[in-house]
Scaffold this motif. Structure first.
Motif, mmCIF file in Angstrom:
data_model
loop_
_atom_site.group_PDB
_atom_site.id
_atom_site.type_symbol
_atom_site.label_atom_id
_atom_site.label_comp_id
_atom_site.label_asym_id
_atom_site.label_seq_id
_atom_site.Cartn_x
_atom_site.Cartn_y
_atom_site.Cartn_z
ATOM 1 N N GLU A 166 25.720 23.106 28.363
ATOM 2 C CA GLU A 166 26.937 23.898 28.180
ATOM 3 C C GLU A 166 26.986 25.027 29.200
ATOM 4 O O GLU A 166 25.975 25.699 29.448
ATOM 5 N N THR A 167 28.176 25.222 29.757
ATOM 6 C CA THR A 167 28.320 26.088 30.923
ATOM 7 C C THR A 167 29.580 26.941 30.805
ATOM 8 O O THR A 167 30.626 26.453 30.376
ATOM 9 N N VAL A 168 29.460 28.200 31.208
ATOM 10 C CA VAL A 168 30.616 29.093 31.311
ATOM 11 C C VAL A 168 30.908 29.318 32.789
ATOM 12 O O VAL A 168 30.008 29.672 33.563
ATOM 13 N N VAL A 169 32.156 29.102 33.177
ATOM 14 C CA VAL A 169 32.586 29.359 34.551
ATOM 15 C C VAL A 169 33.216 30.746 34.599
ATOM 16 O O VAL A 169 34.197 31.021 33.893
ATOM 17 N N LEU A 170 32.631 31.624 35.401
ATOM 18 C CA LEU A 170 33.116 33.000 35.560
ATOM 19 C C LEU A 170 34.018 33.049 36.788
ATOM 20 O O LEU A 170 33.563 32.856 37.918
ATOM 21 N N ILE A 171 35.305 33.311 36.587
ATOM 22 C CA ILE A 171 36.290 33.224 37.669
ATOM 23 C C ILE A 171 36.783 34.612 38.055
ATOM 24 O O ILE A 171 37.140 35.422 37.202
ATOM 25 N N SER A 172 36.798 34.869 39.359
ATOM 26 C CA SER A 172 37.350 36.128 39.874
ATOM 27 C C SER A 172 37.913 35.876 41.263
ATOM 28 O O SER A 172 37.682 34.832 41.874
ATOM 29 N N HIS A 173 38.647 36.848 41.777
ATOM 30 C CA HIS A 173 39.090 36.787 43.182
ATOM 31 C C HIS A 173 38.713 38.086 43.867
ATOM 32 O O HIS A 173 38.616 39.143 43.237
ATOM 33 N N PHE A 174 38.496 38.002 45.182
ATOM 34 C CA PHE A 174 38.056 39.191 45.908
ATOM 35 C C PHE A 174 39.057 39.684 46.945
ATOM 36 O O PHE A 174 38.801 40.682 47.623
ATOM 37 N N ASP A 175 40.187 39.016 47.103
ATOM 38 C CA ASP A 175 41.183 39.533 48.039
ATOM 39 C C ASP A 175 42.033 40.596 47.356
ATOM 40 O O ASP A 175 42.130 40.651 46.129
ATOM 41 N N THR A 176 42.606 41.467 48.161
ATOM 42 C CA THR A 176 43.462 42.543 47.651
ATOM 43 C C THR A 176 44.763 42.573 48.440
ATOM 44 O O THR A 176 44.885 41.950 49.499
ATOM 45 N N VAL A 177 45.718 43.345 47.942
ATOM 46 C CA VAL A 177 46.959 43.550 48.683
ATOM 47 C C VAL A 177 46.761 44.687 49.686
ATOM 48 O O VAL A 177 45.726 45.343 49.724
ATOM 49 N N GLN A 178 47.780 44.925 50.488
ATOM 50 C CA GLN A 178 47.707 45.895 51.586
ATOM 51 C C GLN A 178 47.612 47.333 51.051
ATOM 52 O O GLN A 178 47.719 47.583 49.851
ATOM 53 N N LEU A 213 38.845 55.993 38.070
ATOM 54 C CA LEU A 213 38.405 55.836 39.444
ATOM 55 C C LEU A 213 39.539 55.162 40.199
ATOM 56 O O LEU A 213 39.987 54.073 39.823
ATOM 57 N N PHE A 214 40.010 55.820 41.253
ATOM 58 C CA PHE A 214 41.162 55.341 42.008
ATOM 59 C C PHE A 214 40.708 54.537 43.222
ATOM 60 O O PHE A 214 39.626 54.769 43.755
ATOM 61 N N GLY A 215 41.557 53.608 43.666
ATOM 62 C CA GLY A 215 41.253 52.879 44.896
ATOM 63 C C GLY A 215 41.741 51.444 44.858
ATOM 64 O O GLY A 215 41.872 50.834 43.790
ATOM 65 N N ARG A 216 42.008 50.908 46.052
ATOM 66 C CA ARG A 216 42.502 49.538 46.151
ATOM 67 C C ARG A 216 41.413 48.546 45.779
ATOM 68 O O ARG A 216 40.341 48.532 46.371
ATOM 69 N N GLY A 217 41.709 47.727 44.776
ATOM 70 C CA GLY A 217 40.764 46.718 44.335
ATOM 71 C C GLY A 217 39.874 47.158 43.194
ATOM 72 O O GLY A 217 39.123 46.344 42.654
ATOM 73 N N THR A 218 39.924 48.422 42.808
ATOM 74 C CA THR A 218 39.092 48.868 41.686
ATOM 75 C C THR A 218 39.485 48.137 40.413
ATOM 76 O O THR A 218 38.633 47.640 39.669
ATOM 77 N N MET A 219 40.789 48.054 40.186
ATOM 78 C CA MET A 219 41.292 47.374 38.985
ATOM 79 C C MET A 219 41.506 45.884 39.249
ATOM 80 O O MET A 219 41.036 45.035 38.501
ATOM 81 N N ASP A 220 42.184 45.576 40.332
ATOM 82 C CA ASP A 220 42.597 44.199 40.625
ATOM 83 C C ASP A 220 41.931 43.698 41.904
ATOM 84 O O ASP A 220 42.443 43.910 42.988
ATOM 85 N N MET A 221 40.779 42.912 41.817
ATOM 86 C CA MET A 221 40.026 42.794 40.588
ATOM 87 C C MET A 221 38.535 42.802 40.873
ATOM 88 O O MET A 221 37.761 42.028 40.341
#
Length: 537
Positions: free
Chosen positions: A83-95, A137-145
């Motif tokens: 049994e396996t859990v796939v942990l999904i995320s993305h590392f790109d951000t907007v401008q 904590l502020f900054g591009r990509g801190t929240m998303d994601m």
């Protein structure tokens, strides 16, 4: 750093996790930039600091996602677990242009937050109030994601060191913010990994942040599905003329106005499921194709319309879009006939509705398949155009060669397409929701369930359910299909398993005021996610 986790974990405390996040954010990775291309190798090096992957380097891999970008997968494999859990995320951000003079600090959350403290009056009231609490904590990509990625890195480290009796696959991808090329590429590799190691996918866990439902919403949510999105489009082909002889032609703008009026906010496209509804459709683009000013009337124009999905397939949306377009053109033809009668002219004819698949078949018969492919290849080779522009230009090129079909509205699909996904009724998900809500209460947080994540996510590309016909209209009516854009529907259907999105609380994704709640991110969410995964074995 290598070997450090023999005596202690690298990311096991709130302080270490915060440091990790700030490092990930500092690797600027705006979609379709060199930073995005460089991110995956940096991440592999970072994950390679774990002793587990030093001893098993073959379980830490990069996979091609096109345009020099890579998907990263890191498999923790327990010797006896399937049994396996796939942990999904993305590392790109907007401008980051909206940061103005603070743009150089957009990727440095600690420094940016301190600088904002010096001039808090420059922020909107709600962001200023949050800043002054010291809890954001502020900054591009801190929240998303990138916080979601950091949480997954912490989880896989714990699993490796503590030898959890369940497998984890950290899967992090580029290009979520534009076309999801990363996740579409990852699908095939997840199928291969499952087969190679004889795994059973028990859960697909994304950790996109908790999104507000309205501007004043501060509640926290978990999501048991993800909303879908599709983009019907149209090319309007009229008849050119000199502005001094307007009745000898028909502007594409005139044709477009009838359809756009009927598409904007059209509640025929609204779907409701489990008490939730899709936002209404709107136009994302409308323009004529004249390249410069002249007194020739604009006779070719295009439009893109955004439609959200819960249950409908691409074929069902195309049928409905065609119905609305037919209705719009019927109204146009009636109005145009009255104008022609008033002006005592014959006119240029009735506007017809043509699907792209029909236009392509007509052009293949008239011009020959080889010439049609040459026309398409010329457009596809234009590196300045994205998949949406290429789709529209291919239709334009074909209509120029088949002007006898005009006046006409050609309807099509333009990328991207995100199928909706929902597994709210799955027993694993029901138990997970109850567990997460209970864990939230231990932190005095009320966590509500939402059945469809409203921010659009890569979960759309797993657990695909179709009768085999639902996506065919998309394949047949998307001009760039199979050339610069495709979706692995068959492999998606093989990735069976419930989906869940549990992530940290934050605010204002894609804005200058993007910010992450530090207690949620570094204290609460690590404990909640660990409880969730441990409940699965």
């Amino acid at each position: 750093m290598i070997g450090e986790n023999i005596v202690g974990k690298l990311w096991d405390t709130p302080e270490k996790l915060r440091t990790l996040l700030c490092e990930l954010v500092s690797w600027d990775s705006i979609t379709l930039t060199e930073g995005e291309r460089a991110f995956a190798p940096k991440l592999v090096n970072k994950l390679g600091e774990l002793r587990y992957f030093q001893d098993r380097p073959s379980l830490l891999q990069m996979h091609d996602a096109g345009l020099g970008r890579q998907v990263v997968t890191a498999l923790y494999k327990h010797p006896e677990a399937t049994e396996t859990v796939v942990l999904i995320s993305h590392f790109d951000t907007v401008q980051t242009e909206e940061y103005g003079v603070l743009q150089p600090l957009a990727y440095f959350p600690e420094e940016l937050t301190k600088r904002l403290m010096e001039n808090p009056e420059e922020l909107p009231e709600s962001a200023r109030a949050d800043l002054e609490t010291g809890k954001y904590l502020f900054g591009r990509g801190t929240m998303d994601m990138k916080m979601g990625l950091a949480l997954h890195m912490q989880l896989i480290e714990k699993a490796c060191v503590e030898e959890w009796p369940i497998n984890l696959i950290l899967t992090t991808v580029p290009d979520e913010e534009v076309n999801s090329a990363g996740m579409r590429a990852a699908v095939t590799h997840l199928v291969r990994i499952r087969e190679e190691f004889n795994l059973t996918y028990k859960l697909f866990l994304n950790s996109e942040p908790s999104f507000s439902q309205n501007p004043t919403d501060i509640a926290e949510y978990i999501y048991t599905g993800s909303i879908g999105k599709i983009m019907p489009a149209a090319l309007f082909y009229g008849k050119e003329t000199h502005v001094g002889e307007p009745m000898k032609g028909m502007t594409a703008n005139y044709i477009a106005s009838f359809l756009t009026q009927r598409m904007e906010w059209n509640d025929l496209f609204r779907e409701t499921d489990l008490g939730e509804s899709t936002p209404l459709p709107v136009s994302l683009q409308q323009k004529d194709l004249k390249l410069s000013y002249s007194t020739q009337t604009p006779y070719r124009a295009v439009a893109l319309y955004n439609v959200f999905l819960l249950k409908r397939t691409a074929s069902e949306v195309m049928d409905l879009f065609e119905e609305v377009t037919e209705d719009a053109m019927e109204a146009l033809n009636e109005s145009y006939s009255m104008i022609c009668e008033r002006e005592q002219v014959t006119g240029v004819g009735q506007v017809k509705v043509i699907r792209y698949a029909e236009l392509l078949a007509y052009a293949n018969k008239k011009l020959g398949i080889e010439q049609v492919e040459q026309l398409k290849a010329q457009t596809l080779s234009n590196e300045e155009w994205d998949d949406r522009e290429k789709s529209l230009r291919i239709v334009d090129d074909l209509m120029i060669q088949c002007q006898e079909l005009a006046p006409a509205t050609v309807i099509l699909f333009a990328p991207p397409y995100y199928p909706a996904v929902n597994t709210s009724d799955d027993p694993v998900i029901k138990d997970a929701v109850e567990l997460m809500q209970q864990a939230g209460r231990s932190f005095n947080n009320k966590i509500d369930q939402i059945h469809y994540f409203n921010g659009i996510s890569d979960l759309s590309y797993v657990n695909y359910v179709d009768d085999g016909k639902g996506w065919t209209a998309f394949e047949k009516n998307t001009p760039v299909w199979g050339d610069t854009y495709d979706i692995p529907f068959n492999d998606m259907a093989k990735l069976k398993g419930p989906v869940l999105n549990v992530g940290p609380f934050g605010k204002d994704a894609h804005q200058k005021t993007e910010r992450l709640h530090v207690d949620s991110a570094f204290v609460e969410m690590p404990e909640m996610l660990e409880k969730l995964l441990k409940s699965l074995y």
